[in-house]
Design a protein around this motif. Structure first.
Motif, PDB file in Angstrom:
ATOM      1  N   GLN A 106       0.850  -1.540  -0.597  1.00 43.94           N
ATOM      2  CA  GLN A 106       0.004  -0.389   0.053  1.00 43.94           C
ATOM      3  C   GLN A 106       0.643   1.105  -0.115  1.00 43.94           C
ATOM      4  O   GLN A 106       1.840   1.576   0.905  1.00 43.94           O
ATOM      5  CB  GLN A 106      -0.611  -0.404   1.335  1.00 43.94           C
ATOM      6  N   ILE A 107       0.623   2.297  -0.807  1.00 45.69           N
ATOM      7  CA  ILE A 107       1.327   3.347  -1.225  1.00 45.69           C
ATOM      8  C   ILE A 107       0.629   4.261  -0.695  1.00 45.69           C
ATOM      9  O   ILE A 107      -0.636   4.569  -1.483  1.00 45.69           O
ATOM     10  CB  ILE A 107       2.055   3.489  -2.292  1.00 45.69           C
ATOM     11  N   GLY A 108       0.689   5.362   0.424  1.00 46.18           N
ATOM     12  CA  GLY A 108       0.017   6.249   0.864  1.00 46.18           C
ATOM     13  C   GLY A 108      -1.940   5.447   1.401  1.00 46.18           C
ATOM     14  O   GLY A 108      -1.447   4.769   1.504  1.00 46.18           O
ATOM     15  N   GLU A 109      -2.720   7.077   1.834  1.00 42.50           N
ATOM     16  CA  GLU A 109      -3.860   6.159   2.546  1.00 42.50           C
ATOM     17  C   GLU A 109      -4.784   6.078   0.877  1.00 42.50           C
ATOM     18  O   GLU A 109      -4.861   6.008   0.280  1.00 42.50           O
ATOM     19  CB  GLU A 109      -4.512   7.759   2.894  1.00 42.50           C
ATOM     20  N   PRO A 110      -6.088   5.208   2.174  1.00 36.27           N
ATOM     21  CA  PRO A 110      -6.945   4.620   0.429  1.00 36.27           C
ATOM     22  C   PRO A 110      -7.684   6.045   0.453  1.00 36.27           C
ATOM     23  O   PRO A 110      -7.890   6.492   1.221  1.00 36.27           O
ATOM     24  CB  PRO A 110      -7.584   3.567   1.490  1.00 36.27           C
ATOM     25  N   ALA A 111      -8.439   5.438  -0.495  1.00 35.29           N
ATOM     26  CA  ALA A 111      -9.280   6.676  -0.976  1.00 35.29           C
ATOM     27  C   ALA A 111      -9.868   6.614  -0.650  1.00 35.29           C
ATOM     28  O   ALA A 111     -10.791   5.982  -0.478  1.00 35.29           O
ATOM     29  CB  ALA A 111      -9.425   6.795  -2.774  1.00 35.29           C
ATOM     30  N   PRO A 112     -10.895   7.336   0.080  1.00 39.31           N
ATOM     31  CA  PRO A 112     -12.492   7.876   0.939  1.00 39.31           C
ATOM     32  C   PRO A 112     -13.504   6.686  -0.086  1.00 39.31           C
ATOM     33  O   PRO A 112     -13.061   7.574  -1.790  1.00 39.31           O
ATOM     34  CB  PRO A 112     -12.577   8.481   0.995  1.00 39.31           C
TER      35      PRO A 112
END
Length: 113
Positions: A106-112
């Motif tokens: 995982q790169i970055g935060e999950p999209a809302p």
């Protein structure tokens, strides 16, 4: 003596199997064809091996390896004798669906949503 059967062809193909079929000879030599003899070569040092000897004009080859090349030839037999072999069919085992993804990061935060 019969003429050779038609060149084998792949009638159906699936993951790890293929059904090979062929047409009867154009000329049976005046007597009915009793059986067909199908040989397969999988590229191994063993060379051509008999995989089918029977009256049907189809054969189901199981446990094929995806992408592996197989060669097929068939002859017709009757009370007088056996035909020469048909021309050779070369066919590859079917590739199956891809496997699930692996080693995902995982790169970055999950999209809302």
């Amino acid at each position: 003596v019969p003429q050779p059967p038609g060149i084998p062809f792949v009638a159906q193909l699936g993951v790890e199997w293929m059904q090979i079929a062929w047409q009867p000879p154009m000329d049976s030599g005046g007597m009915d064809v009793d059986s067909y003899l199908l040989e397969i070569w999988d590229g191994s040092e063993a060379g051509w091996t008999v995989r089918y000897n029977g009256s049907e004009s189809t054969f189901l080859l199981q446990n094929t390896v995806p992408g592996h090349k197989y060669s097929f030839r068939v002859k017709a037999c009757n009370a007088v004798g056996a035909s020469p072999f048909s021309p050779v069919l070369e066919a590859n085992g079917c590739c199956g669906p891809p496997g699930p993804p692996t080693n995902m990061v995982q790169i970055g935060e999950p999209a809302p949503f």
